[in-house]
Design a protein around this motif. Structure first.
Motif, PDB file in Angstrom:
ATOM      1  N   LYS A 224      37.598  29.956  -0.364  1.00 35.02           N
ATOM      2  CA  LYS A 224      37.949  30.308   1.010  1.00 35.02           C
ATOM      3  C   LYS A 224      37.857  31.835   1.076  1.00 35.02           C
ATOM      4  O   LYS A 224      38.581  32.521   0.363  1.00 35.02           O
ATOM      5  N   PRO A 225      36.961  32.375   1.872  1.00 33.51           N
ATOM      6  CA  PRO A 225      36.799  33.834   1.850  1.00 33.51           C
ATOM      7  C   PRO A 225      37.985  34.548   2.493  1.00 33.51           C
ATOM      8  O   PRO A 225      38.673  33.985   3.341  1.00 33.51           O
ATOM      9  N   ALA A 226      38.200  35.785   2.069  1.00 29.82           N
ATOM     10  CA  ALA A 226      39.230  36.611   2.688  1.00 29.82           C
ATOM     11  C   ALA A 226      38.769  36.956   4.108  1.00 29.82           C
ATOM     12  O   ALA A 226      37.585  37.150   4.346  1.00 29.82           O
ATOM     13  N   TYR A 227      39.695  37.003   5.044  1.00 25.74           N
ATOM     14  CA  TYR A 227      39.309  37.357   6.408  1.00 25.74           C
ATOM     15  C   TYR A 227      40.444  38.115   7.086  1.00 25.74           C
ATOM     16  O   TYR A 227      41.593  38.051   6.641  1.00 25.74           O
ATOM     17  N   GLN A 228      40.078  38.830   8.114  1.00 29.66           N
ATOM     18  CA  GLN A 228      41.085  39.519   8.919  1.00 29.66           C
ATOM     19  C   GLN A 228      40.762  39.259  10.377  1.00 29.66           C
ATOM     20  O   GLN A 228      39.581  39.148  10.733  1.00 29.66           O
ATOM     21  N   SER A 229      41.775  39.145  11.195  1.00 24.61           N
ATOM     22  CA  SER A 229      41.507  38.935  12.615  1.00 24.61           C
ATOM     23  C   SER A 229      42.402  39.862  13.425  1.00 24.61           C
ATOM     24  O   SER A 229      43.507  40.196  13.004  1.00 24.61           O
TER      25      SER A 229
ATOM     26  N   TRP B 194      38.759  38.119  20.353  1.00 23.18           N
ATOM     27  CA  TRP B 194      39.217  38.115  18.965  1.00 23.18           C
ATOM     28  C   TRP B 194      38.099  38.673  18.112  1.00 23.18           C
ATOM     29  O   TRP B 194      36.944  38.302  18.267  1.00 23.18           O
TER      30      TRP B 194
ATOM     31  N   VAL C 120      36.973  38.887  14.278  1.00 22.27           N
ATOM     32  CA  VAL C 120      37.256  38.301  12.963  1.00 22.27           C
ATOM     33  C   VAL C 120      36.258  38.874  11.957  1.00 22.27           C
ATOM     34  O   VAL C 120      35.053  38.863  12.196  1.00 22.27           O
TER      35      VAL C 120
ATOM     36  N   ARG D   4      37.500  27.706   7.872  1.00 22.21           N
ATOM     37  CA  ARG D   4      37.657  27.002   9.154  1.00 22.21           C
ATOM     38  C   ARG D   4      38.847  27.610   9.876  1.00 22.21           C
ATOM     39  O   ARG D   4      39.932  27.696   9.310  1.00 22.21           O
ATOM     40  N   LEU D   5      38.615  28.032  11.097  1.00 16.37           N
ATOM     41  CA  LEU D   5      39.700  28.621  11.880  1.00 16.37           C
ATOM     42  C   LEU D   5      39.819  27.899  13.209  1.00 16.37           C
ATOM     43  O   LEU D   5      38.817  27.642  13.882  1.00 16.37           O
ATOM     44  N   ASP D   6      41.042  27.577  13.550  1.00 12.03           N
ATOM     45  CA  ASP D   6      41.321  26.954  14.841  1.00 12.03           C
ATOM     46  C   ASP D   6      41.407  28.074  15.867  1.00 12.03           C
ATOM     47  O   ASP D   6      42.335  28.879  15.830  1.00 12.03           O
ATOM     48  N   VAL D   7      40.418  28.184  16.740  1.00 14.23           N
ATOM     49  CA  VAL D   7      40.393  29.318  17.666  1.00 14.23           C
ATOM     50  C   VAL D   7      41.043  29.002  19.009  1.00 14.23           C
ATOM     51  O   VAL D   7      41.195  29.881  19.847  1.00 14.23           O
ATOM     52  N   GLY D   8      41.394  27.751  19.215  1.00 18.59           N
ATOM     53  CA  GLY D   8      42.093  27.393  20.443  1.00 18.59           C
ATOM     54  C   GLY D   8      41.153  27.261  21.629  1.00 18.59           C
ATOM     55  O   GLY D   8      39.975  27.605  21.543  1.00 18.59           O
TER      56      GLY D   8
ATOM     57  N   GLU E 286      36.803  23.636  19.248  1.00 23.81           N
ATOM     58  CA  GLU E 286      37.771  24.724  19.051  1.00 23.81           C
ATOM     59  C   GLU E 286      37.936  25.136  17.592  1.00 23.81           C
ATOM     60  O   GLU E 286      38.888  25.825  17.232  1.00 23.81           O
TER      61      GLU E 286
ATOM     62  N   LEU F 261      34.814  36.963  19.349  1.00 21.70           N
ATOM     63  CA  LEU F 261      35.074  35.706  20.055  1.00 21.70           C
ATOM     64  C   LEU F 261      35.727  36.034  21.392  1.00 21.70           C
ATOM     65  O   LEU F 261      36.948  36.199  21.461  1.00 21.70           O
TER      66      LEU F 261
END
Lengths: 139, 133
Positions: free
Chosen positions: B30-35, B42, B44, B94-98, B63, B119
């Protein structure tokens, strides 16, 4: 927003052995002020290789441009550092890190080569003559 | 749950070399990420060192933003690993972006091993200033 995901205690704490081995692991994401997945152990993203002539090390440095990267080598140590002024929403802050790599014994520090591509730094560390394999002729 | 682990699946090579010198065929991370939220969108950033654009797949569906990437095995011939490294690295995030994000407006760029995604929010959920009459 749903985008920010915080640490899930059930997944971070279910391995108690590793928690006690490195108690700061569980708190590192909070200390770093980043998403939980940004935390990585100290040796993560570093790979060592060798052939007869050189040692090679690959270090993952995503997001670091060549112009901002500094490399210094001294006896037995390579210092990788990066410092940049980042402006977000009008406020400037300094982003930096420093990382030290211990070079294998017998490395010719003066002849270290470096290449940075797609977020991976590759160093070649020439072996001193006494570390290179020598073929012995049977008389 | 395997999805939450840093390394969610691994396979071992079956060579006869000593275990410490084996190169594993691949592992999924799972890669490191920042948002962060800025300017009605958004942003990311996902760390994908060594990944080329052609080995990157970004989708948004129901979503869920999914980033799949592969860093191919690229060590030159003759290099002997000094530890057990995966030959290929697979990344999956995988990110839930709503429902607020407009999937048609998503943009992406890859530079220095970092994927940057923007986004934007849907027009109807963007903050508005209401003028007092």
């Amino acid at each position: 927003m749903k985008m920010i995901r915080y640490s899930n205690p059930t997944t971070d704490f279910n391995d108690w052995d590793s928690f006690f081995a490195d108690p700061f692991r569980a708190f590192a994401p909070l200390l770093a002020g980043r998403s939980t997945s940004a935390y990585r152990p100290a040796d993560a993203g570093v790979e060592w290789y060798e052939d007869d002539e050189n040692f090679y090390v690959r270090v993952e440095l995503p997001g670091v441009p060549k112009s901002e990267l500094h490399l210094d080598a001294e006896d037995g140590l390579v210092r990788i550092s990066y410092e940049k002024e980042v402006t977000t929403d009008g406020s400037a802050r300094r982003e930096s890190f420093e990382r030290h790599l211990r070079t294998p014994e017998g490395t010719d520090v003066a002849a270290i080569g470096a290449k940075l591509e797609d977020g991976i730094l590759e160093l070649s560390l020439p072996k001193a003559p006494e570390r290179k394999p020598v073929s012995i002729t049977v008389s | 749950m395997s999805e939450n682990n840093e390394i969610c699946c691994q396979t071992k090579s079956e060579g006869n070399e000593p275990a410490a010198l084996q190169v594993r065929p691949g592992a999924t991370y799972k890669p490191a990420y920042q948002s962060r939220y800025s300017d009605n969108a958004w942003e990311v950033s996902v760390n994908l060192p060594g990944v080329l654009k052609e080995h990157l797949d970004v989708t948004i569906e129901n979503e869920i933003l999914q980033v799949k990437a592969t860093r191919l095995a690229d060590t030159p011939e003759g290099w002997r690993p000094l530890a057990d490294y995966p030959a290929e690295k697979h990344y999956r995030l995988r990110l839930d972006v709503g429902p607020e994000v407009d999937p048609s407006g998503v943009t992406a760029g890859l530079e220095d091993g970092v994927l940057k995604l923007a986004l934007p929010l849907r027009e109807e959920v963007k903050p508005r200033t209401i003028e007092v009459q």
